[in-house]
Scaffold this motif. Structure first.
Motif, PDB file in Angstrom:
ATOM      1  N   SER A   1       0.830  -1.191   0.000  1.00  0.00           N
ATOM      2  CA  SER A   1       0.000   0.000   0.000  1.00  0.00           C
ATOM      3  C   SER A   1       0.873   1.253   0.000  1.00  0.00           C
ATOM      4  CB  SER A   1      -0.903   0.017   1.241  1.00  0.00           C
ATOM      5  OG  SER A   1      -1.532   1.277   1.374  1.00  0.00           O
ATOM      6  N   PRO A   2       0.674   2.158  -0.972  1.00  0.00           N
ATOM      7  CA  PRO A   2       1.435   3.413  -0.990  1.00  0.00           C
ATOM      8  C   PRO A   2       1.216   4.238   0.274  1.00  0.00           C
ATOM      9  CG  PRO A   2       0.318   3.050  -3.083  1.00  0.00           C
ATOM     10  CD  PRO A   2      -0.223   2.026  -2.129  1.00  0.00           C
ATOM     11  N   LYS A   3       0.126   3.986   0.963  1.00  0.00           N
ATOM     12  CA  LYS A   3      -0.138   4.686   2.222  1.00  0.00           C
ATOM     13  C   LYS A   3       0.933   4.381   3.247  1.00  0.00           C
ATOM     14  CE  LYS A   3      -3.521   4.920   5.997  1.00  0.00           C
ATOM     15  NZ  LYS A   3      -4.841   4.417   6.502  1.00  0.00           N
TER      16      LYS A   3
ATOM     17  N   ASP B   1       5.075   3.418  -7.279  1.00  0.00           N
ATOM     18  CA  ASP B   1       5.225   3.276  -8.737  1.00  0.00           C
ATOM     19  C   ASP B   1       5.622   1.858  -9.147  1.00  0.00           C
ATOM     20  OD1 ASP B   1       7.764   3.286  -7.667  1.00  0.00           O
ATOM     21  OD2 ASP B   1       8.556   4.866  -8.969  1.00  0.00           O
ATOM     22  N   ALA B   2       5.335   0.884  -8.306  1.00  0.00           N
ATOM     23  CA  ALA B   2       5.777  -0.497  -8.559  1.00  0.00           C
ATOM     24  C   ALA B   2       5.314  -1.013  -9.918  1.00  0.00           C
ATOM     25  CB  ALA B   2       5.270  -1.421  -7.454  1.00  0.00           C
ATOM     26  N   ARG B   3       4.077  -0.731 -10.282  1.00  0.00           N
ATOM     27  CA  ARG B   3       3.571  -1.221 -11.574  1.00  0.00           C
ATOM     28  C   ARG B   3       4.374  -0.635 -12.730  1.00  0.00           C
ATOM     29  NH1 ARG B   3      -1.231  -3.530 -13.288  1.00  0.00           N
ATOM     30  NH2 ARG B   3      -1.677  -3.241 -15.503  1.00  0.00           N
ATOM     31  N   ASP B   4       4.669   0.664 -12.656  1.00  0.00           N
ATOM     32  CA  ASP B   4       5.438   1.305 -13.723  1.00  0.00           C
ATOM     33  C   ASP B   4       6.857   0.754 -13.789  1.00  0.00           C
ATOM     34  OD1 ASP B   4       3.288   2.915 -14.406  1.00  0.00           O
ATOM     35  OD2 ASP B   4       3.897   4.542 -13.073  1.00  0.00           O
ATOM     36  N   ILE B   5       7.444   0.509 -12.614  1.00  0.00           N
ATOM     37  CA  ILE B   5       8.804  -0.039 -12.585  1.00  0.00           C
ATOM     38  C   ILE B   5       8.840  -1.399 -13.263  1.00  0.00           C
ATOM     39  CG2 ILE B   5      10.604  -0.957 -11.069  1.00  0.00           C
ATOM     40  CD1 ILE B   5      10.578   2.069 -11.139  1.00  0.00           C
TER      41      ILE B   5
ATOM     42  N   THR C   1       5.478  -8.911  -2.212  1.00  0.00           N
ATOM     43  CA  THR C   1       4.031  -8.745  -2.020  1.00  0.00           C
ATOM     44  C   THR C   1       3.671  -9.176  -0.596  1.00  0.00           C
ATOM     45  OG1 THR C   1       3.642 -11.002  -2.838  1.00  0.00           O
ATOM     46  CG2 THR C   1       3.514  -9.205  -4.447  1.00  0.00           C
ATOM     47  N   PRO C   2       2.860  -8.377   0.122  1.00  0.00           N
ATOM     48  CA  PRO C   2       2.549  -8.708   1.509  1.00  0.00           C
ATOM     49  C   PRO C   2       1.316  -9.580   1.704  1.00  0.00           C
ATOM     50  CG  PRO C   2       1.738  -6.528   1.021  1.00  0.00           C
ATOM     51  CD  PRO C   2       2.397  -7.030  -0.232  1.00  0.00           C
ATOM     52  N   ASN C   3       0.443  -9.640   0.696  1.00  0.00           N
ATOM     53  CA  ASN C   3      -0.857 -10.291   0.897  1.00  0.00           C
ATOM     54  C   ASN C   3      -1.496 -10.610  -0.452  1.00  0.00           C
ATOM     55  OD1 ASN C   3      -1.743  -7.749  -0.043  1.00  0.00           O
ATOM     56  ND2 ASN C   3      -1.959  -6.975   2.049  1.00  0.00           N
ATOM     57  N   ALA C   4      -2.737 -11.112  -0.395  1.00  0.00           N
ATOM     58  CA  ALA C   4      -3.441 -11.524  -1.615  1.00  0.00           C
ATOM     59  C   ALA C   4      -3.628 -10.351  -2.576  1.00  0.00           C
ATOM     60  CB  ALA C   4      -4.793 -12.133  -1.258  1.00  0.00           C
ATOM     61  N   LYS C   5      -3.971  -9.185  -2.040  1.00  0.00           N
ATOM     62  CA  LYS C   5      -4.172  -8.013  -2.897  1.00  0.00           C
ATOM     63  C   LYS C   5      -2.881  -7.647  -3.612  1.00  0.00           C
ATOM     64  CE  LYS C   5      -5.947  -3.272  -2.824  1.00  0.00           C
ATOM     65  NZ  LYS C   5      -6.508  -2.189  -1.960  1.00  0.00           N
ATOM     66  N   GLY C   6      -1.772  -7.669  -2.882  1.00  0.00           N
ATOM     67  CA  GLY C   6      -0.489  -7.355  -3.488  1.00  0.00           C
ATOM     68  C   GLY C   6      -0.105  -8.363  -4.556  1.00  0.00           C
ATOM     69  N   ILE C   7      -0.364  -9.641  -4.292  1.00  0.00           N
ATOM     70  CA  ILE C   7      -0.068 -10.687  -5.268  1.00  0.00           C
ATOM     71  C   ILE C   7      -0.900 -10.490  -6.532  1.00  0.00           C
ATOM     72  CG2 ILE C   7      -0.330 -13.159  -5.748  1.00  0.00           C
ATOM     73  CD1 ILE C   7       0.535 -13.660  -2.834  1.00  0.00           C
ATOM     74  N   ASP C   8      -2.182 -10.187  -6.369  1.00  0.00           N
ATOM     75  CA  ASP C   8      -3.051  -9.974  -7.529  1.00  0.00           C
ATOM     76  C   ASP C   8      -2.549  -8.795  -8.375  1.00  0.00           C
ATOM     77  OD1 ASP C   8      -4.665 -12.076  -6.817  1.00  0.00           O
ATOM     78  OD2 ASP C   8      -6.206 -10.819  -5.873  1.00  0.00           O
TER      79      ASP C   8
END
Length: 302
Positions: free
Chosen positions: A53-55, A62-66, A80-87
């Motif tokens: 989470s950027p928060k 900017d992980a997606r752009d990187i 990735t810390p969790n299911a949301k991050g993995i997705d």
């Protein structure tokens, strides 16, 4: 004379672990230039970013752009810390994913608000799904030696957590001295235990240099049969959830030492120093690691 490997692999963690705690916002373009320079130096395995989470970790927003824009070379790992991050990581095209759990319950709760057992329970189906999809999975074992809240960690507790990951089919264990408190005797003992227990598994050593013992701990790990090391160019790094933790051991210092010991890494030392120069203007920390300082002084004198 102790036995040493002929080759060792460096897993560069500077773009992720090195920058995650940086107080200044590092532009995406600077991160990409840093990654490209590291690749040009010969680094084939690297943590590029983390899908958190950027928060909580604004630097990784900017992980997606990187991941989308970094030159495709070698194994590119995202945390990735969790299911949301993995997705999010999979949607961005990630082919190698790192998950992390602390041996210490206290550290884990401060980090992701779950106990170690709760974290593993949540991760088990996610790791199985990742392996079913052919994704390389790296398990990062935090506080494997010491915890900032609980003190010394029982090696058997670290071994037990590693066993749970191995049963899930992870490809690699990255075992971390998160706050840089381990000594060479402890390094040798734990890594010998893990190497004997998991002879067919990739095991990497991850040392922070809080008490300037990271290099000595790496030599001890080498003696224990470890030939994979997480390092950060420029010695950048730190953990927002580990009070007192300083930067990771510097890639350039480790590579220089390994080369002087006759251990090949496939990395060009001068190009590695140039990669540190790329990121230096964008970070608040003074980059003063031994080999980089020598190279920089030499370059300025010519």
């Amino acid at each position: 004379m102790f036995s040493l490997p002929n080759k060792a692999t460096i897993i560069e963690v500077g773009p992720r672990d090195g920058l995650q705690n940086e107080s200044r916002t590092v532009p995406t373009e600077a991160k990409l230039a840093f990654i490209a320079a590291l690749q040009a130096a010969g680094i084939q395995e690297m943590e590029l970013a983390s899908f958190v989470s950027p928060k909580w970790v604004p630097q990784m927003g900017d992980a997606r752009d990187i991941l989308a824009q970094a030159p495709k070379s070698g194994r590119q790992i995202v945390l990735t810390p969790n299911a949301k991050g993995i997705d999010r990581a999979l949607a961005a095209g990630a082919e190698a994913i790192a998950v992390f759990v602390g041996v210490s319950d206290s550290f884990n709760k401060k980090n992701i608000n779950k106990t170690t057992d709760e974290s593993m329970t949540a991760l088990e189906p996610l790791i199985r799904n990742l392996k079913d999809e052919g994704i390389f999975v790296r398990a990062c074992i935090s506080t494997a030696f010491y915890c900032p809240y609980e003190g010394a960690i029982d090696p058997q507790a670290t071994l037990s957590l590693c066993k749970r990951f191995i049963k899930l089919g992870v490809d690699e264990l990255s075992v971390a001295d998160t706050i840089g408190m381990a000594n060479p005797k402890e390094s040798y003992s734990l890594f010998k235990l893990l190497r004997d227990e998991f002879p067919g598994t990739l095991v990497a050593a991850h040392f922070h240099d809080t008490r300037r013992m990271a290099i000595a701990n790496i030599v001890a790990a080498l003696q224990a049969g470890i030939d994979r090391f997480d390092t950060s160019a420029g010695g950048l790094g730190g953990c927002p959830f580990a009070p007192g933790a300083t930067g990771n051991v510097a890639t350039e210092d480790v590579v220089h030492m390994l080369h002087r010991m006759g251990i090949d890494t496939g990395i060009d030392e001068e190009k590695l120093a140039e990669a540190v120069q790329v990121i230096e203007p964008h970070v608040s920390k003074s980059i003063l690691t031994g080999m980089y300082t020598l190279y920089k002084n030499r370059s300025e004198a010519t």
